[in-house]
Motif scaffolding. Structure first.
Motif, mmCIF file in Angstrom:
data_model
loop_
_atom_site.group_PDB
_atom_site.id
_atom_site.type_symbol
_atom_site.label_atom_id
_atom_site.label_comp_id
_atom_site.label_asym_id
_atom_site.label_seq_id
_atom_site.Cartn_x
_atom_site.Cartn_y
_atom_site.Cartn_z
ATOM 1 N N HIS A 79 34.876 72.036 3.501
ATOM 2 C CA HIS A 79 35.611 70.804 3.243
ATOM 3 C C HIS A 79 34.666 69.602 3.245
ATOM 4 N N LEU A 80 33.723 69.582 4.193
ATOM 5 C CA LEU A 80 32.742 68.498 4.260
ATOM 6 C C LEU A 80 31.843 68.499 3.030
ATOM 7 N N ARG A 81 31.411 69.668 2.602
ATOM 8 C CA ARG A 81 30.583 69.770 1.410
ATOM 9 C C ARG A 81 31.345 69.295 0.172
ATOM 10 N N HIS A 82 32.614 69.630 0.107
ATOM 11 C CA HIS A 82 33.463 69.190 -0.999
ATOM 12 C C HIS A 82 33.589 67.660 -1.010
ATOM 13 N N GLN A 83 33.793 67.066 0.152
ATOM 14 C CA GLN A 83 33.912 65.607 0.240
ATOM 15 C C GLN A 83 32.591 64.910 -0.112
ATOM 16 N N LYS A 84 31.460 65.495 0.314
ATOM 17 C CA LYS A 84 30.157 64.927 -0.038
ATOM 18 C C LYS A 84 29.925 64.982 -1.539
ATOM 19 N N SER A 85 30.344 66.060 -2.155
ATOM 20 C CA SER A 85 30.198 66.196 -3.596
ATOM 21 C C SER A 85 31.013 65.143 -4.334
ATOM 22 N N ILE A 86 32.207 64.878 -3.868
ATOM 23 C CA ILE A 86 33.047 63.846 -4.481
ATOM 24 C C ILE A 86 32.417 62.475 -4.305
ATOM 25 N N MET A 87 31.910 62.184 -3.119
ATOM 26 C CA MET A 87 31.277 60.891 -2.867
ATOM 27 C C MET A 87 30.030 60.696 -3.740
ATOM 28 N N LYS A 88 29.246 61.765 -3.891
ATOM 29 C CA LYS A 88 28.047 61.683 -4.715
ATOM 30 C C LYS A 88 28.403 61.436 -6.177
ATOM 31 N N SER A 89 29.464 62.073 -6.661
ATOM 32 C CA SER A 89 29.914 61.859 -8.039
ATOM 33 C C SER A 89 30.385 60.428 -8.244
ATOM 34 N N GLN A 90 31.090 59.882 -7.275
ATOM 35 C CA GLN A 90 31.552 58.502 -7.378
ATOM 36 C C GLN A 90 30.378 57.532 -7.354
ATOM 37 N N ARG A 91 29.402 57.794 -6.508
ATOM 38 C CA ARG A 91 28.211 56.938 -6.451
ATOM 39 C C ARG A 91 27.459 56.976 -7.767
ATOM 40 N N ASN A 92 27.309 58.160 -8.333
ATOM 41 C CA ASN A 92 26.597 58.290 -9.595
ATOM 42 C C ASN A 92 27.351 57.631 -10.743
ATOM 43 N N ALA A 93 28.665 57.717 -10.734
ATOM 44 C CA ALA A 93 29.463 57.043 -11.769
ATOM 45 C C ALA A 93 29.315 55.528 -11.646
ATOM 46 N N LEU A 94 29.242 55.026 -10.436
ATOM 47 C CA LEU A 94 29.027 53.598 -10.226
ATOM 48 C C LEU A 94 27.646 53.175 -10.716
ATOM 49 N N LEU A 95 26.646 54.010 -10.523
ATOM 50 C CA LEU A 95 25.295 53.729 -11.019
ATOM 51 C C LEU A 95 25.276 53.706 -12.548
ATOM 52 N N ILE A 96 25.984 54.626 -13.169
ATOM 53 C CA ILE A 96 26.075 54.653 -14.633
ATOM 54 C C ILE A 96 26.738 53.368 -15.136
ATOM 55 N N ALA A 97 27.836 52.994 -14.514
ATOM 56 C CA ALA A 97 28.544 51.782 -14.938
ATOM 57 C C ALA A 97 27.673 50.546 -14.757
ATOM 58 N N SER A 98 26.956 50.460 -13.650
ATOM 59 C CA SER A 98 26.111 49.286 -13.428
ATOM 60 C C SER A 98 24.959 49.233 -14.417
ATOM 61 N N ALA A 99 24.366 50.368 -14.757
ATOM 62 C CA ALA A 99 23.269 50.373 -15.728
ATOM 63 C C ALA A 99 23.759 49.923 -17.099
ATOM 64 N N LEU A 100 24.924 50.396 -17.507
ATOM 65 C CA LEU A 100 25.471 49.987 -18.806
ATOM 66 C C LEU A 100 25.862 48.511 -18.822
ATOM 67 N N ILE A 101 26.449 48.031 -17.747
ATOM 68 C CA ILE A 101 26.844 46.619 -17.677
ATOM 69 C C ILE A 101 25.604 45.723 -17.652
ATOM 70 N N PHE A 102 24.587 46.113 -16.877
ATOM 71 C CA PHE A 102 23.360 45.316 -16.849
ATOM 72 C C PHE A 102 22.688 45.280 -18.215
ATOM 73 N N TYR A 103 22.719 46.393 -18.954
ATOM 74 C CA TYR A 103 22.116 46.381 -20.289
ATOM 75 C C TYR A 103 22.887 45.433 -21.205
ATOM 76 N N TRP A 104 24.202 45.511 -21.169
ATOM 77 C CA TRP A 104 25.007 44.645 -22.008
ATOM 78 C C TRP A 104 24.791 43.173 -21.654
ATOM 79 N N LEU A 105 24.757 42.864 -20.360
ATOM 80 C CA LEU A 105 24.517 41.489 -19.931
ATOM 81 C C LEU A 105 23.125 41.011 -20.334
ATOM 82 N N LEU A 106 22.131 41.876 -20.191
ATOM 83 C CA LEU A 106 20.771 41.502 -20.571
ATOM 84 C C LEU A 106 20.679 41.228 -22.060
ATOM 85 N N TYR A 107 21.314 42.060 -22.858
ATOM 86 C CA TYR A 107 21.322 41.846 -24.306
ATOM 87 C C TYR A 107 22.020 40.531 -24.651
ATOM 88 N N SER A 108 23.167 40.291 -24.055
ATOM 89 C CA SER A 108 23.939 39.072 -24.345
ATOM 90 C C SER A 108 23.210 37.816 -23.900
#
Length: 130
Positions: A79-108
């Protein structure tokens, strides 16, 4: 897989630093060179978009193929491993979103700063004509 996330994190950090340096007031002497560097780096940074889409598909594939951990069917360590996996996926999705937003802002912001600089040059030219 960890190296891909490190590269994406460094790219997002570099984008954030360039964005910060472009928007800080009072750096007019540095801004002209920084605009040139940023405009030259926008094309290589464009590769972040397909890279983020690939990593997003990787997160989705891992999410779909993740073993389920229901309340009675798994041990506390599973159960702990499952929860860590979910947290890691959420963190990585947040990193993806921030990289895309920063690129768009930098371009603009870069295009806006270049446009303001061109308009200032036109105003100066019109003043010199009069």
């Amino acid at each position: 897989m960890a190296l891909e996330w490190v590269v994406l994190g460094y790219a997002a950090g570099a984008e954030a630093v360039m964005l910060l340096l472009l928007t800080i007031p009072g750096l007019d002497a540095l801004r002209k060179g920084l605009i040139t560097v940023t405009r030259n780096l926008l094309k290589p940074f464009m590769s972040i978009v397909p890279f983020c889409l690939f990593l997003l598909m990787d997160i989705y594939w891992k999410y779909e193929n993740r073993p389920t951990c229901e309340s009675d069917s798994c041990s506390p360590s599973e159960h702990l491993r499952h929860q860590k996996s979910i947290m890691k996926s959420q963190r990585n999705a947040l990193l993806i979103a921030s990289a895309l937003i920063f690129y768009w802002l930098l371009y603009s912001v870069t295009s806006l700063v270049v446009r303001v600089e061109q308009l200032n040059n036109r105003i100066e030219k019109l003043r010199n004509q009069d």
